[in-house]
Design a protein around this motif. Structure first.
Motif, PDB file in Angstrom:
ATOM      1  N   PHE A   1      42.614  41.099  51.341  1.00  0.00           N
ATOM      2  CA  PHE A   1      41.169  41.297  51.225  1.00  0.00           C
ATOM      3  C   PHE A   1      40.820  42.014  49.918  1.00  0.00           C
ATOM      4  O   PHE A   1      39.709  42.532  49.774  1.00  0.00           O
ATOM      5  N   ASP A   2      41.751  42.040  48.974  1.00  0.00           N
ATOM      6  CA  ASP A   2      41.508  42.681  47.689  1.00  0.00           C
ATOM      7  C   ASP A   2      40.506  41.884  46.859  1.00  0.00           C
ATOM      8  O   ASP A   2      40.268  40.697  47.088  1.00  0.00           O
ATOM      9  N   VAL A   3      39.915  42.576  45.879  1.00  0.00           N
ATOM     10  CA  VAL A   3      39.015  41.892  44.945  1.00  0.00           C
ATOM     11  C   VAL A   3      39.866  41.032  44.011  1.00  0.00           C
ATOM     12  O   VAL A   3      40.758  41.556  43.331  1.00  0.00           O
ATOM     13  N   PRO A   4      39.653  39.712  43.961  1.00  0.00           N
ATOM     14  CA  PRO A   4      40.524  38.834  43.163  1.00  0.00           C
ATOM     15  C   PRO A   4      40.191  38.859  41.667  1.00  0.00           C
ATOM     16  O   PRO A   4      39.736  37.862  41.092  1.00  0.00           O
ATOM     17  N   THR A   5      40.431  39.972  41.026  1.00  0.00           N
ATOM     18  CA  THR A   5      40.187  40.091  39.586  1.00  0.00           C
ATOM     19  C   THR A   5      41.377  39.534  38.803  1.00  0.00           C
ATOM     20  O   THR A   5      42.410  39.180  39.371  1.00  0.00           O
ATOM     21  N   ARG A   6      41.238  39.493  37.489  1.00  0.00           N
ATOM     22  CA  ARG A   6      42.341  39.038  36.637  1.00  0.00           C
ATOM     23  C   ARG A   6      43.566  39.942  36.794  1.00  0.00           C
ATOM     24  O   ARG A   6      44.701  39.463  36.861  1.00  0.00           O
TER      25      ARG A   6
ATOM     26  N   SER B   1      31.986  34.988  37.761  1.00  0.00           N
ATOM     27  CA  SER B   1      31.623  35.633  36.499  1.00  0.00           C
ATOM     28  C   SER B   1      31.664  37.147  36.639  1.00  0.00           C
ATOM     29  O   SER B   1      32.131  37.859  35.739  1.00  0.00           O
ATOM     30  N   ALA B   2      31.172  37.663  37.786  1.00  0.00           N
ATOM     31  CA  ALA B   2      31.194  39.108  38.011  1.00  0.00           C
ATOM     32  C   ALA B   2      32.621  39.626  38.159  1.00  0.00           C
ATOM     33  O   ALA B   2      32.913  40.771  37.783  1.00  0.00           O
ATOM     34  N   LEU B   3      33.518  38.793  38.693  1.00  0.00           N
ATOM     35  CA  LEU B   3      34.905  39.209  38.860  1.00  0.00           C
ATOM     36  C   LEU B   3      35.702  39.102  37.569  1.00  0.00           C
ATOM     37  O   LEU B   3      36.829  39.601  37.484  1.00  0.00           O
TER      38      LEU B   3
END
Length: 225
Positions: A27-32, A149-151
């Motif tokens: 459930f983590d934020v899928p950032t780069r 885009s926000a991620l």
């Protein structure tokens, strides 16, 4: 409630076609940065939007009864909120990611309505079924392009999974004491003289007995001569 929905969703995605595969549900934020750190196949369910479904809002209240079936407290109906998850798969090749998404889709589609007995904790205690929708059009939800885009990442194939859950509306309110004495009727004279009739009292148990007698009389079959 939100953490309980996470638990339900993790159990659904990790079961079915993915049961025994060892693939993790995150459930983590899928950032780069998150994508660069992963070293094994994973299904990500990112909670990106929470908003109330006002079409399900109800007015009034419900009575909470004790062991004697007497209303002791009153509670307002719960408020329903839509929890929107962006579900993506992360592997080394696009083909494997598509296979994972296909497995997740096949697992979630049969579960359009989750019964209360299958829900954990306070969510299950409400006794209400929870609907689940997959990739339905949500006019109020944010666009997927804006989310990516926000991620700070590139657009990926994904499933938009929405779980609509009830949240209790607090606080509860104490109910008044039950009626036990009934009403008393006095009919007085027009000129202020003595009453024309005796005092008549209507007590709850008398009313219940009379109602039961009427119901029994109505239920008897008509005798034919």
């Amino acid at each position: 409630m939100i953490h309980e929905v996470d638990e339900v969703l993790k159990g659904l995605i990790g079961g079915g076609a993915l049961a025994g595969s060892g693939i993790d549900v995150s459930f983590d934020v899928p950032t780069r940065d998150w994508a660069a750190r992963r070293n094994a196949p994973v299904v990500n369910a990112y909670l990106y939007d929470i908003r109330e479904d006002v079409s399900l809002r109800q007015r009034g209240h419900t009575g909470l009864r004790d062991s004697r079936d007497i209303v002791v407290r009153r509670r307002r109906p719960p408020r329903w909120f839509r929890l929107a998850y962006l579900v993506t798969s992360w592997t080394k090749t696009p083909q494997d990611e598509h296979r994972l998404l296909s497995a997740v889709l096949a697992t979630l589609l049969p579960h359009e309505l989750l019964p209360a007995q299958e829900l954990p904790g306070a969510l299950g205690d409400l006794g209400l079924s929870v609907p689940v929708t997959v990739s339905a059009n949500q006019s109020e939800a944010r666009s997927l392009a804006d989310i990516w885009s926000a991620l700070g990442g590139e657009l990926k194939p994904s499933l938009d999974v929405t779980v609509t859950v009830p949240f209790p509306a607090y606080p509860d309110y104490d109910a008044g004491p039950p009626v036990t004495e009934g009403a008393t009727v006095r009919v007085g004279a027009v000129d202020g003289g003595p009453p024309r009739s005796k005092e008549r009292a209507h007590r709850p148990h008398q009313l219940a007995a009379a109602r039961s007698a009427r119901e029994q009389a109505t239920a008897r079959p008509t005798e034919q001569s």
